[in-house]
Scaffold this motif. Structure first.
Motif, PDB file in Angstrom:
ATOM      1  N   ILE A  49       0.772  -1.026   0.103  1.00 49.36           N
ATOM      2  CA  ILE A  49      -0.015   0.010   0.160  1.00 49.36           C
ATOM      3  C   ILE A  49       0.985   1.096  -0.103  1.00 49.36           C
ATOM      4  O   ILE A  49       0.450   2.144  -0.711  1.00 49.36           O
ATOM      5  CB  ILE A  49      -0.943  -0.022   1.421  1.00 49.36           C
ATOM      6  N   THR A  50       1.731   1.197   0.841  1.00 47.43           N
ATOM      7  CA  THR A  50       2.710   2.502   1.016  1.00 47.43           C
ATOM      8  C   THR A  50       3.707   2.894   0.009  1.00 47.43           C
ATOM      9  O   THR A  50       4.147   3.789  -0.309  1.00 47.43           O
ATOM     10  CB  THR A  50       3.386   2.683   2.455  1.00 47.43           C
ATOM     11  N   GLN A  51       3.911   1.632  -0.676  1.00 49.93           N
ATOM     12  CA  GLN A  51       5.032   1.513  -1.902  1.00 49.93           C
ATOM     13  C   GLN A  51       6.200   1.977  -1.173  1.00 49.93           C
ATOM     14  O   GLN A  51       7.064   2.701  -1.810  1.00 49.93           O
ATOM     15  CB  GLN A  51       4.593   2.636  -2.914  1.00 49.93           C
ATOM     16  N   GLN A  52       6.526   1.422   0.246  1.00 49.60           N
ATOM     17  CA  GLN A  52       7.620   1.628   0.526  1.00 49.60           C
ATOM     18  C   GLN A  52       8.326   0.054   1.311  1.00 49.60           C
ATOM     19  O   GLN A  52       7.585  -0.507   1.389  1.00 49.60           O
ATOM     20  CB  GLN A  52       7.886   2.736   1.905  1.00 49.60           C
ATOM     21  N   TYR A  53       9.321   0.208   1.399  1.00 54.23           N
ATOM     22  CA  TYR A  53      10.143  -1.035   1.763  1.00 54.23           C
ATOM     23  C   TYR A  53       9.976  -2.193   0.781  1.00 54.23           C
ATOM     24  O   TYR A  53       9.108  -1.753  -0.178  1.00 54.23           O
ATOM     25  CB  TYR A  53       9.519  -1.408   3.188  1.00 54.23           C
ATOM     26  N   VAL A  54      10.231  -3.410   1.017  1.00 52.50           N
ATOM     27  CA  VAL A  54      10.182  -4.229  -0.101  1.00 52.50           C
ATOM     28  C   VAL A  54       9.549  -5.638   0.150  1.00 52.50           C
ATOM     29  O   VAL A  54       9.912  -6.336   0.995  1.00 52.50           O
ATOM     30  CB  VAL A  54      11.777  -4.649  -0.437  1.00 52.50           C
ATOM     31  N   PRO A  55       8.230  -5.694  -0.640  1.00 54.73           N
ATOM     32  CA  PRO A  55       7.376  -6.994  -0.103  1.00 54.73           C
ATOM     33  C   PRO A  55       8.041  -8.465  -0.747  1.00 54.73           C
ATOM     34  O   PRO A  55       9.043  -8.186  -1.579  1.00 54.73           O
ATOM     35  CB  PRO A  55       6.109  -6.694  -0.972  1.00 54.73           C
ATOM     36  N   GLY A  56       7.653  -9.274  -0.096  1.00 48.47           N
ATOM     37  CA  GLY A  56       8.286 -10.609  -0.729  1.00 48.47           C
ATOM     38  C   GLY A  56       7.713 -10.963  -1.939  1.00 48.47           C
ATOM     39  O   GLY A  56       6.619 -10.648  -1.915  1.00 48.47           O
ATOM     40  N   ASN A  57       8.405 -11.716  -3.001  1.00 52.27           N
ATOM     41  CA  ASN A  57       7.811 -11.878  -4.154  1.00 52.27           C
ATOM     42  C   ASN A  57       7.999 -13.445  -4.400  1.00 52.27           C
ATOM     43  O   ASN A  57       8.973 -13.805  -4.325  1.00 52.27           O
ATOM     44  CB  ASN A  57       8.782 -11.087  -5.045  1.00 52.27           C
ATOM     45  N   ASN A  58       6.762 -14.148  -4.519  1.00 55.13           N
ATOM     46  CA  ASN A  58       5.773 -13.774  -4.531  1.00 55.13           C
ATOM     47  C   ASN A  58       4.829 -14.712  -3.107  1.00 55.13           C
ATOM     48  O   ASN A  58       3.666 -14.486  -3.103  1.00 55.13           O
ATOM     49  CB  ASN A  58       4.991 -13.977  -5.649  1.00 55.13           C
ATOM     50  N   THR A  59       5.435 -15.933  -2.866  1.00 55.20           N
ATOM     51  CA  THR A  59       4.994 -16.908  -2.075  1.00 55.20           C
ATOM     52  C   THR A  59       6.224 -16.998  -0.697  1.00 55.20           C
ATOM     53  O   THR A  59       7.096 -17.222  -0.862  1.00 55.20           O
ATOM     54  CB  THR A  59       4.849 -18.379  -2.865  1.00 55.20           C
ATOM     55  N   ILE A  60       5.259 -16.854   0.281  1.00 56.06           N
ATOM     56  CA  ILE A  60       6.085 -16.882   1.436  1.00 56.06           C
ATOM     57  C   ILE A  60       5.580 -17.994   2.348  1.00 56.06           C
ATOM     58  O   ILE A  60       4.295 -17.973   2.470  1.00 56.06           O
ATOM     59  CB  ILE A  60       5.839 -15.533   2.330  1.00 56.06           C
ATOM     60  N   LEU A  61       6.253 -19.007   2.969  1.00 50.94           N
ATOM     61  CA  LEU A  61       5.867 -19.997   3.565  1.00 50.94           C
ATOM     62  C   LEU A  61       6.225 -20.066   5.178  1.00 50.94           C
ATOM     63  O   LEU A  61       7.393 -19.592   5.210  1.00 50.94           O
ATOM     64  CB  LEU A  61       6.189 -21.505   2.892  1.00 50.94           C
TER      65      LEU A  61
END
Lengths: 385, 557
Positions: free
Chosen positions: B532-544
């Motif tokens: 949402i914030t377009q800040q920091y880096v999200p995991g791509n694309n599956t996290i277990l």
């Protein structure tokens, strides 16, 4: 699930989560200790509190909320410091979960639980589960007092904020933070005298902010803001609900494993990093040889028999890994120096001028206690030749 | 977000959100407050995710669920109470979640995902949907999943027993503020004229010892306060001009260590303490900061992205400014191979005025670069028919400051994964060939993939959620896992870890444990906030996540 007598320390960001998780995991008897009252800046993550609760004790409000929501759980709050309670109190629990915000409190509970261990009595070993967060990062760990690495063993993993040299603050500031520290460390006592600076008083923060701003202007430094002033003075660590949820759940997960023996619990440290993707690292933090808390032997310390006791104490104060201020020292056979009460201090004061070789033998064990030390430090004082 | 009061003291909103504003700022907070999250399936995990978004002040949320509250819900879901029994879960969870933050608007719909898709298609149509982000708690059969338009970011969560998975599907995701540890770029090997001039002037008499007040020499005090940046610039220049040198900067490790000694030797040692702090800082900075300014791989990915080349009137500001930065980089009159300067410098031993003067040289260069980029932005905006001033200088400056840390992440759609395309096959095969494959969470993925097939074939029923014998479901799960492995082209033998995870999944029969749900709630909310914030880096694309061993794994599946 078995009834578990089970305390946790702290009803803050981690504490709210821990209480909820334990209650919904079937724990029926939980104790909570917290000395803080609710502040408006807690509401972005401490979900058991509402705006109307601001000013009330966290422990009480949190306990009441969870008992109202979850049937069949008893939560006993204590509004006060963990240090108010002694071994008798901590002995009644099966384990302790800590969501504390200060190094001092952590060192204290760690040393207390290590000290409580009686090898003859299995029940005296209380597992300690500790959690902490900063922004998108956090860590959780399991400590089996005396058996595995304790909080004191890993004290050197902390990276304390590098102190800015006094001369920088006093004469050559370069950063907005330098101007703020100048205002709080030098300017406040100069102008206000004995009046105590209260970091939670908005008027005091405003005063510091305005002073810092003036100074920044004088040196052409930009960037001093009210928010930064508050952050520097209170050493504010960013905190969000989601990170607390992760770390608290990890702590409770380990508590469940320990209590139910359903699967092996964590050995013994997990770091969570959410800044870039999701990354966890679980590893065994090893016991530190000669740890002043959980190490079994007193540490060797080289001294000269010619030093006076006073000189010996001054040198101890300079040691960064000890951090003592007003120590009391004794050996098995005599009281060396007592920082209090006054009668004992008077009685032992003459020893300060005596030489070490006249007070003890080389290799004799000296026990040191200090308000800054949550445990008694034992040193084998060996005279150098 | 309300602005600060005139005295600089924070507004009541700033007070409440202080601890998070220090992470994502007013910019991130505004984005959060404009988001509207839809939750399908008000399970414990779903409610915990919402809790962690409502507390920091997401704009709106809508709970969509068609079940009635049962006794079993109370044991796992904190946002249901005894009074809720028999009432719609959507209504009760929305009410109790809503209490968390009066600034957030809560809504609910008593409905299911399948019925929403068929009876209220406008809710999930990218052009008419009120939702900015969708959270779905499994079980959801694959055909339903594939009906959700790829234009809306979707967070699909499986949460069973001590295990959970998160799958993110989203349109091309761009990040300006990735929050790296440092943005500092000192350009010591690529100084611009003003910086070189400052360094030359400040080190004019560096070697001359002052004998008396007023002579041209440098006093020990002055010498010990020359900022280390200036020292390095001077000594790099001297190094190049050494008679025995070849006229180049130090580059190999051997040269770097030699250069370090070269600097060290110039320190005045007759001073009190026998050393100078600024020289020590200079020596310590050699390996870290003496390097050619380069465009990072991440920044290259952004600047070489087709969306950058093909800017249209539909493009977001990100791609317009990216294109302008690329023009800057490539223009011999502008960046000439370098990105706009970030402009920050670290603190260092120096007199206040000397430090500020140096800082201003960096700041001015950064401002100058951003102004050039702004010109490029304006001409791009005109060319696509947008108002040339519609992107503010402030936005451009922030972008330029982060230019070397930009990110563009393409999340693969569910369809690519669930059809087991060639890319997917390769990722899975590679994961099984890695040295730690036995304990890796790719084994868990195989089990969860069988789980997805199972619920698809059994109309949403989770394996183990049955009155009949569990063995049958276990055998079926193992068969599905093997079928999947054969599709991928891996060995047909199930790894021990996969078998164990299948055992766990069947044992819990699709049921959530509160504690795992709570952990999922934290992890998933972090990822949603990053998107949402377009800040920091999200995991791509599956996290277990595996709560048995406290481990996580991330795969691009």
């Amino acid at each position: 699930m078995t009834v578990a007598d089970h305390p946790k320390c702290g009803a803050g960001g981690l504490g709210c989560e821990v209480l909820k998780n334990l209650a919904l995991s079937g724990f029926t008897d939980i104790h909570v200790i917290d000395m803080d009252t609710i502040d408006v800046s807690n509401l972005n993550r401490q979900f058991l509190f509402r705006a109307a609760d601001v000013g009330k004790p966290k422990a009480t409000v949190a306990a009441e909320f969870v008992m109202r929501r979850v049937k069949g759980v008893t939560i006993t709050p204590y509004y006060g410091a963990i240090q108010d309670k002694g071994p008798d109190y901590y002995m009644q629990f099966q384990l302790v979960i800590c969501g504390l915000d200060s190094v001092e409190a952590r060192r204290w509970i760690n040393a207390t639980l290590v000290d409580m261990v009686d090898p003859e009595n299995q029940e005296s070993l209380k597992p300690l589960i500790d959690g902490g967060t900063e922004g998108f990062k956090g860590q959780s760990r399991v400590i089996l007092p005396t058996l595995s690495s304790c909080y004191e063993c890993s004290l050197d993993m902390l990276t304390p904020r590098a102190a800015v040299p006094m001369c920088t603050l006093a004469s050559i500031p370069r950063q907005p933070a330098h101007c703020i520290e100048w205002a709080s460390i030098l300017e406040w006592p100069r102008i206000m005298g004995d009046k105590k600076l209260d970091n939670d008083d908005p008027e005091h923060i405003t005063w510091l902010y305005e002073k810092a701003l003036e100074r920044a202007k004088e040196f052409n430094i930009t960037g001093v803001t009210y928010s930064m002033t508050q952050g520097v003075v209170k050493n504010i660590i960013p905190a969000i609900a989601s990170t607390n949820a992760i770390i608290a759940a990890s702590c409770c997960n380990e508590a469940l494993k320990i209590i139910t023996s359903c699967s092996p619990f964590m050995n013994n440290y997990m770091m969570y990093m959410g800044d870039e993707g999701v990354y966890t690292h679980t590893f065994e933090h090893e016991k530190k040889e000669g740890c002043p808390v959980c190490g079994t032997l007193a540490t060797d310390y080289e001294a000269s028999g010619e030093w006076t006791l006073d000189e010996f104490i001054e040198r101890l104060k300079e040691k960064p890994d000890i951090q003592i201020k007003k120590p009391t020292l004794s050996t098995e056979r005599r009281k060396l120096y007592y920082a209090g009460p006054p009668q004992l201090m008077e009685m032992t004061r003459p020893n300060l001028d005596k030489k070490l070789k006249d007070l003890m033998d080389s290799g004799e064990e000296v026990a040191i206690t200090d308000p800054g030390l949550p445990f008694s430090l034992r040193l084998n004082v060996i005279f150098s030749k | 977000m309300a602005a600060s009061t005139p005295s600089g003291a924070p507004s009541s909103k700033e007070k409440k959100y202080d601890r998070q504003l220090r992470l994502w700022g007013a910019n991130g907070q505004n984005k959060l407050e404009s988001a509207h999250i839809a939750l399908f399936n008000a399970s414990a995990a779903g409610c915990e995710i919402l809790k962690n978004l409502i507390l920091p002040g997401v704009g709106q949320f809508t709970v969509i669920d068609d079940k009635l509250v049962e006794e079993a819900d109370l044991g796992a879901n904190f946002f249901l109470d005894e009074e809720s029994l028999g009432k719609p879960r959507a209504e009760r969870t929305a009410a109790l979640l809503g209490e968390l933050n009066p600034d957030v608007k809560g809504n609910y719909l008593v409905d299911s995902l399948s019925n929403t898709l068929s009876a209220k298609p406008e809710l999930l149509n990218p052009r008419s949907t009120p939702f900015t982000h969708i959270v779905i708690i499994s079980p959801v059969p694959t055909p339903l999943l594939l009906q959700i338009p790829i234009e809306i970011p979707v967070f699909l969560v499986n949460c069973v027993g001590l295990l959970f998975t998160l799958r993110i599907s989203a349109p091309l995701h761009t990040i300006v503020e990735a929050h790296p540890e440092s943005l500092v770029d000192l350009r010591l090997l690529n100084p611009w004229p003003e910086l070189s001039a400052l360094a030359a002037e400040k080190t004019k008499n560096l070697e001359v010892q002052q004998e008396m007040d007023g002579d041209e020499g440098m006093s020990d005090h002055e010498h010990g306060h020359v900022p280390y940046l200036v020292l390095l610039l001077k000594y790099l220049d001297d190094w190049k001009r050494r008679p025995e040198g070849d006229g180049t900067h130090p580059s190999s490790y051997k040269e770097m260590t030699a250069f370090r000694s070269f600097v060290q030797d110039k320190m005045r040692t007759h001073v009190p303490g026998g050393s100078e702090e600024n020289y020590e800082e200079a020596v310590a900075a050699v390996l870290k900061h003496v390097r050619k300014a380069e465009v990072s791989e991440y920044a290259k990915t952004v600047l070489d992205h087709p969306a950058c080349a093909n800017v249209t009137s539909e493009s977001t500001n990100f791609w317009i400014i990216a294109k302008a930065v690329k023009q800057f980089l490539e223009s011999p009159e502008q960046g000439n191979g370098l990105l706009p300067l970030s402009g920050g410098i670290p603190d260092m031993k120096a007199e206040s005025s000397g430090y500020v003067a140096l800082q201003n040289v960096y700041k001015n260069k950064a401002r100058h670069d951003a102004a050039l980029v702004q010109k490029n932005v304006q001409s791009i905006l005109s060319s696509i028919g947008r108002e040339p001033s519609s992107i503010s200088l402030e936005e451009i400056e922030i972008f330029c400051r982060h230019a070397n840390f930009l990110r563009a992440i393409s999340f693969r759609p569910f369809s690519a994964e669930l059809s087991t395309d060639e890319f997917h096959k390769k990722v899975v095969k590679d994961a099984f060939e890695s040295w730690d494959a036995d304990s890796a969470l790719i084994n868990d993925y195989v089990a969860f993939r069988a789980f997805q097939e199972f619920i698809t074939q059994n109309n949403g029923r989770a394996p183990g959620d049955t009155e009949g014998p569990l063995d049958e479901d276990t055998v079926e799960m193992q068969r599905l896992a093997k079928a999947y492995l054969s599709e991928v082209g891996c060995s047909l033998e199930l790894a021990e870890r996969t078998e164990n995870i299948i055992g766990e999944l069947v044992r819990y029969g699709g049921a959530e444990l509160h504690n795992t749900a709570s952990l999922a709630g934290g992890l998933v909310a972090q990822e949603i906030i990053k998107i949402i914030t377009q800040q920091y880096v999200p995991g791509n694309n599956t996290i277990l996540f595996d709560g048995i061993s406290s481990k996580t794994g991330t795969y691009v599946l």
